[in-house]
Motif scaffolding. Structure first.
Motif, PDB file in Angstrom:
ATOM      1  N   GLY A  95       0.815  -1.211   0.000  1.00 15.54           N
ATOM      2  CA  GLY A  95       0.000   0.000   0.000  1.00 15.54           C
ATOM      3  C   GLY A  95       0.845   1.255   0.000  1.00 15.54           C
ATOM      4  O   GLY A  95       0.532   2.238  -0.688  1.00 15.54           O
ATOM      5  N   ILE A  96       1.948   1.243   0.760  1.00 16.83           N
ATOM      6  CA  ILE A  96       2.842   2.397   0.780  1.00 16.83           C
ATOM      7  C   ILE A  96       3.522   2.553  -0.579  1.00 16.83           C
ATOM      8  O   ILE A  96       3.697   3.677  -1.086  1.00 16.83           O
ATOM      9  CB  ILE A  96       3.883   2.266   1.906  1.00 16.83           C
ATOM     10  CG1 ILE A  96       3.193   2.207   3.285  1.00 16.83           C
ATOM     11  CG2 ILE A  96       4.864   3.433   1.870  1.00 16.83           C
ATOM     12  CD1 ILE A  96       4.130   1.892   4.428  1.00 16.83           C
ATOM     13  N   ALA A  97       3.909   1.439  -1.201  1.00 16.44           N
ATOM     14  CA  ALA A  97       4.536   1.494  -2.527  1.00 16.44           C
ATOM     15  C   ALA A  97       3.596   2.114  -3.548  1.00 16.44           C
ATOM     16  O   ALA A  97       4.026   2.886  -4.423  1.00 16.44           O
ATOM     17  CB  ALA A  97       4.979   0.101  -2.959  1.00 16.44           C
ATOM     18  N   LEU A  98       2.303   1.784  -3.473  1.00 16.39           N
ATOM     19  CA  LEU A  98       1.327   2.397  -4.374  1.00 16.39           C
ATOM     20  C   LEU A  98       1.302   3.917  -4.197  1.00 16.39           C
ATOM     21  O   LEU A  98       1.291   4.673  -5.182  1.00 16.39           O
ATOM     22  CB  LEU A  98      -0.067   1.841  -4.096  1.00 16.39           C
ATOM     23  CG  LEU A  98      -0.554   0.663  -4.914  1.00 16.39           C
ATOM     24  CD1 LEU A  98      -1.937   0.239  -4.439  1.00 16.39           C
ATOM     25  CD2 LEU A  98      -0.583   0.993  -6.400  1.00 16.39           C
ATOM     26  N   ALA A  99       1.277   4.365  -2.953  1.00 10.72           N
ATOM     27  CA  ALA A  99       1.265   5.800  -2.694  1.00 10.72           C
ATOM     28  C   ALA A  99       2.533   6.451  -3.219  1.00 10.72           C
ATOM     29  O   ALA A  99       2.491   7.513  -3.853  1.00 10.72           O
ATOM     30  CB  ALA A  99       1.090   6.060  -1.203  1.00 10.72           C
ATOM     31  N   ALA A 100       3.679   5.816  -2.973  1.00 17.77           N
ATOM     32  CA  ALA A 100       4.943   6.382  -3.432  1.00 17.77           C
ATOM     33  C   ALA A 100       5.010   6.430  -4.954  1.00 17.77           C
ATOM     34  O   ALA A 100       5.522   7.390  -5.537  1.00 17.77           O
ATOM     35  CB  ALA A 100       6.109   5.577  -2.870  1.00 17.77           C
ATOM     36  N   ALA A 101       4.497   5.381  -5.618  1.00 16.10           N
ATOM     37  CA  ALA A 101       4.517   5.360  -7.075  1.00 16.10           C
ATOM     38  C   ALA A 101       3.698   6.509  -7.656  1.00 16.10           C
ATOM     39  O   ALA A 101       4.004   7.031  -8.727  1.00 16.10           O
ATOM     40  CB  ALA A 101       3.995   4.023  -7.585  1.00 16.10           C
ATOM     41  N   ALA A 102       2.641   6.901  -6.949  1.00 16.33           N
ATOM     42  CA  ALA A 102       1.784   7.985  -7.413  1.00 16.33           C
ATOM     43  C   ALA A 102       2.328   9.363  -7.060  1.00 16.33           C
ATOM     44  O   ALA A 102       2.166  10.312  -7.831  1.00 16.33           O
ATOM     45  CB  ALA A 102       0.386   7.830  -6.822  1.00 16.33           C
ATOM     46  N   LEU A 103       2.971   9.486  -5.909  1.00 13.62           N
ATOM     47  CA  LEU A 103       3.322  10.797  -5.372  1.00 13.62           C
ATOM     48  C   LEU A 103       4.764  11.221  -5.633  1.00 13.62           C
ATOM     49  O   LEU A 103       5.050  12.421  -5.680  1.00 13.62           O
ATOM     50  CB  LEU A 103       3.071  10.822  -3.859  1.00 13.62           C
ATOM     51  CG  LEU A 103       1.620  10.651  -3.400  1.00 13.62           C
ATOM     52  CD1 LEU A 103       1.572  10.540  -1.876  1.00 13.62           C
ATOM     53  CD2 LEU A 103       0.747  11.803  -3.880  1.00 13.62           C
ATOM     54  N   ALA A 104       5.664  10.263  -5.748  1.00 14.42           N
ATOM     55  CA  ALA A 104       7.093  10.589  -5.849  1.00 14.42           C
ATOM     56  C   ALA A 104       7.531  10.708  -7.302  1.00 14.42           C
ATOM     57  O   ALA A 104       7.055   9.971  -8.168  1.00 14.42           O
ATOM     58  CB  ALA A 104       7.925   9.525  -5.140  1.00 14.42           C
ATOM     59  N   ASP A 105       8.456  11.601  -7.560  1.00 15.01           N
ATOM     60  CA  ASP A 105       9.047  11.728  -8.885  1.00 15.01           C
ATOM     61  C   ASP A 105      10.119  10.654  -9.076  1.00 15.01           C
ATOM     62  O   ASP A 105      10.807  10.266  -8.123  1.00 15.01           O
ATOM     63  CB  ASP A 105       9.686  13.108  -9.052  1.00 15.01           C
ATOM     64  CG  ASP A 105       8.659  14.227  -9.061  1.00 15.01           C
ATOM     65  OD1 ASP A 105       7.512  13.975  -9.484  1.00 15.01           O
ATOM     66  OD2 ASP A 105       9.010  15.348  -8.624  1.00 15.01           O
ATOM     67  N   GLY A 106      10.268  10.202 -10.312  1.00 11.35           N
ATOM     68  CA  GLY A 106      11.392   9.340 -10.651  1.00 11.35           C
ATOM     69  C   GLY A 106      11.198   7.861 -10.426  1.00 11.35           C
ATOM     70  O   GLY A 106      12.150   7.094 -10.580  1.00 11.35           O
TER      71      GLY A 106
ATOM     72  N   ASN B 248      -7.056  -2.855 -10.834  1.00 14.61           N
ATOM     73  CA  ASN B 248      -7.879  -2.471 -11.983  1.00 14.61           C
ATOM     74  C   ASN B 248      -7.963  -0.961 -12.180  1.00 14.61           C
ATOM     75  O   ASN B 248      -8.356  -0.497 -13.245  1.00 14.61           O
ATOM     76  CB  ASN B 248      -9.277  -3.068 -11.838  1.00 14.61           C
ATOM     77  CG  ASN B 248      -9.259  -4.580 -11.955  1.00 14.61           C
ATOM     78  OD1 ASN B 248      -8.296  -5.184 -12.427  1.00 14.61           O
ATOM     79  ND2 ASN B 248     -10.331  -5.216 -11.506  1.00 14.61           N
ATOM     80  N   ALA B 249      -7.588  -0.206 -11.137  1.00 11.67           N
ATOM     81  CA  ALA B 249      -7.560   1.253 -11.259  1.00 11.67           C
ATOM     82  C   ALA B 249      -6.200   1.775 -11.697  1.00 11.67           C
ATOM     83  O   ALA B 249      -6.065   2.964 -12.004  1.00 11.67           O
ATOM     84  CB  ALA B 249      -7.940   1.890  -9.922  1.00 11.67           C
ATOM     85  N   TYR B 250      -5.197   0.905 -11.728  1.00 12.40           N
ATOM     86  CA  TYR B 250      -3.818   1.343 -11.970  1.00 12.40           C
ATOM     87  C   TYR B 250      -3.682   1.946 -13.363  1.00 12.40           C
ATOM     88  O   TYR B 250      -4.150   1.374 -14.356  1.00 12.40           O
ATOM     89  CB  TYR B 250      -2.847   0.176 -11.795  1.00 12.40           C
ATOM     90  CG  TYR B 250      -1.418   0.608 -11.612  1.00 12.40           C
ATOM     91  CD1 TYR B 250      -0.947   0.992 -10.361  1.00 12.40           C
ATOM     92  CD2 TYR B 250      -0.534   0.644 -12.687  1.00 12.40           C
ATOM     93  CE1 TYR B 250       0.366   1.406 -10.186  1.00 12.40           C
ATOM     94  CE2 TYR B 250       0.775   1.056 -12.523  1.00 12.40           C
ATOM     95  CZ  TYR B 250       1.224   1.440 -11.269  1.00 12.40           C
ATOM     96  OH  TYR B 250       2.526   1.847 -11.106  1.00 12.40           O
TER      97      TYR B 250
ATOM     98  N   GLY C 103      -5.410   3.169  -1.539  1.00 11.60           N
ATOM     99  CA  GLY C 103      -4.552   2.750  -2.635  1.00 11.60           C
ATOM    100  C   GLY C 103      -5.227   2.757  -3.981  1.00 11.60           C
ATOM    101  O   GLY C 103      -4.564   2.903  -5.021  1.00 11.60           O
ATOM    102  N   VAL C 104      -6.540   2.616  -4.011  1.00 11.94           N
ATOM    103  CA  VAL C 104      -7.270   2.682  -5.277  1.00 11.94           C
ATOM    104  C   VAL C 104      -7.088   4.052  -5.918  1.00 11.94           C
ATOM    105  O   VAL C 104      -6.857   4.173  -7.133  1.00 11.94           O
ATOM    106  CB  VAL C 104      -8.763   2.380  -5.054  1.00 11.94           C
ATOM    107  CG1 VAL C 104      -9.556   2.606  -6.331  1.00 11.94           C
ATOM    108  CG2 VAL C 104      -8.953   0.951  -4.555  1.00 11.94           C
ATOM    109  N   ASN C 105      -7.159   5.112  -5.128  1.00  8.38           N
ATOM    110  CA  ASN C 105      -7.024   6.461  -5.660  1.00  8.38           C
ATOM    111  C   ASN C 105      -5.583   6.777  -6.049  1.00  8.38           C
ATOM    112  O   ASN C 105      -5.338   7.496  -7.024  1.00  8.38           O
ATOM    113  CB  ASN C 105      -7.555   7.473  -4.654  1.00  8.38           C
ATOM    114  CG  ASN C 105      -9.050   7.305  -4.423  1.00  8.38           C
ATOM    115  OD1 ASN C 105      -9.780   6.856  -5.306  1.00  8.38           O
ATOM    116  ND2 ASN C 105      -9.520   7.634  -3.221  1.00  8.38           N
ATOM    117  N   PHE C 106      -4.617   6.234  -5.317  1.00  8.54           N
ATOM    118  CA  PHE C 106      -3.226   6.396  -5.725  1.00  8.54           C
ATOM    119  C   PHE C 106      -2.934   5.615  -7.001  1.00  8.54           C
ATOM    120  O   PHE C 106      -2.178   6.069  -7.871  1.00  8.54           O
ATOM    121  CB  PHE C 106      -2.286   5.944  -4.607  1.00  8.54           C
ATOM    122  CG  PHE C 106      -2.268   6.868  -3.422  1.00  8.54           C
ATOM    123  CD1 PHE C 106      -1.815   8.174  -3.554  1.00  8.54           C
ATOM    124  CD2 PHE C 106      -2.710   6.440  -2.187  1.00  8.54           C
ATOM    125  CE1 PHE C 106      -1.800   9.039  -2.462  1.00  8.54           C
ATOM    126  CE2 PHE C 106      -2.706   7.290  -1.093  1.00  8.54           C
ATOM    127  CZ  PHE C 106      -2.247   8.597  -1.234  1.00  8.54           C
TER     128      PHE C 106
END
Length: 333
Positions: free
Chosen positions: A194-205, A289-291, A257-260
């Motif tokens: 779940g944290i990885a999903l947030a990081a993938a959405a929020l972090a650059d690079g 499915n939201a990715y 995580g769905v929204n991220f």
């Protein structure tokens, strides 16, 4: 645990019916701006454990509110793999801590550098200890739960701090010695997923993401279909605070995580276990499915929350090698 969630054909098409907050992006932009106002203040200290083929260090950086967050940084020695190295930022399961470098030798042995981030306040119950307190709560790790900590106020909610820390961990990893910041991935299992999903959405690079049996996805569905921990923490809160139940769920929409997933575009490797009553399959499918980017989903029909275990770890190394172009390790002399 027998199959208990939706049939596979329904899971394949399942999407969360809950709308995301209209100001989701503004909330996170403000959170990250507040966080980035503090210098990153990276400190690296060599770990006292002497390893021949792997270099290990303690790393501290300033997370949410400028508060110190600890991690372990491991990389193959130059005699084994010459740099610059692809790097994987790893996030931890619920209650876990960074522990010892001996817990994290798989990726360095395969030619990756890796930064393992402590989850603030956690690491006092699982096998591996943590070293990061939650300065907006207590300054030392403590036994969970965390899921309802500040849940009636999105600005005070526990995972606001954790997800901001995760973005800073990505920034920290990109600055570490012998790292190739252009080849950076995030990874985690359960809470770490779940944290990885947030990081993938929020972090650059972020160039790739590994999201195994993720927690922190589709909370409203989870409390409808499971009474297992940690979602049971939320269920108990909703039972007790009947009049504030919708307020709590509205807060959680900012951390779902769905929204991220809908804001992450890097290639992602997901896994789901169809008998998992800790992170129910429908909650995983809702995120998958939201990715917004390309995905690969590994399905384990007869597994519970252990998911794919070692076979999934082996697949992860091969998948990351393909997506980050990892050089082959040489035998140490």
């Amino acid at each position: 645990m027998p199959l208990f969630d939706l049939p596979l054909d329904e899971l394949t098409a399942y999407r969360s019916p809950r709308p995301e907050p209209a100001d989701f992006d503004e909330f996170w932009a403000a959170t990250l701006a507040e966080t980035s106002a503090h210098p990153l203040d990276v400190v690296v200290e060599t770990h006292e454990l002497a390893l021949t083929a792997v270099e290990a260090s303690h790393v501290w950086f300033a997370g949410y509110g400028g508060q110190p967050v600890h991690g372990l940084f491991l990389r193959p020695s130059p005699a084994v793999v010459a740099g610059p190295l692809p790097v994987v930022v790893q996030f931890l399961g619920y209650g876990d801590g960074t522990g010892s470098p001996l817990d994290w030798l798989g990726l360095p042995a395969a030619g990756f550098a890796t930064l393992v981030m402590d989850t603030r306040g956690q690491g006092a119950r699982a096998r591996r200890g943590g070293a990061t307190g939650d300065h907006d709560g207590s300054r030392s790790p403590h036994v969970e739960g965390f899921l309802t900590k500040g849940v009636l106020d999105r600005a005070d909610y526990y995972y606001r701090r954790v997800f901001a820390d995760a973005v800073r961990a990505v920034e920290c990893a990109a600055q570490l010695d012998r790292v190739d910041a252009a080849r950076l991935a995030v990874a985690g299992t359960s809470q770490g997923g779940g944290i990885a999903l947030a990081a993938a959405a929020l972090a650059d690079g972020v160039r790739a993401a590994v999201v195994n049996v993720p927690f922190l996805c589709h909370y409203s569905r989870a409390v409808d279909v499971t009474a297992s921990e940690p979602y049971a923490e939320l269920l108990r809160f909703l039972r007790t605070h009947r009049a504030r139940a919708e307020d709590a769920l509205a807060t959680l929409d900012y951390f779902d995580g769905v929204n991220f997933a809908g804001r992450a575009s890097a290639p992602a490797l997901f896994s789901v276990a169809l008998m998992d009553d800790v992170c129910p399959p429908s909650t995983v499918y809702a995120a998958h499915n939201a990715y917004a980017g390309p995905t690969r989903l590994e399905i384990y029909p007869y597994n519970e929350h252990e998911g794919g275990g070692i076979p999934q770890d082996e697949l992860t190394i091969a998948w990351l090698r393909d997506h980050l172009a990892v050089p082959t390790a040489r035998a140490a002399n």
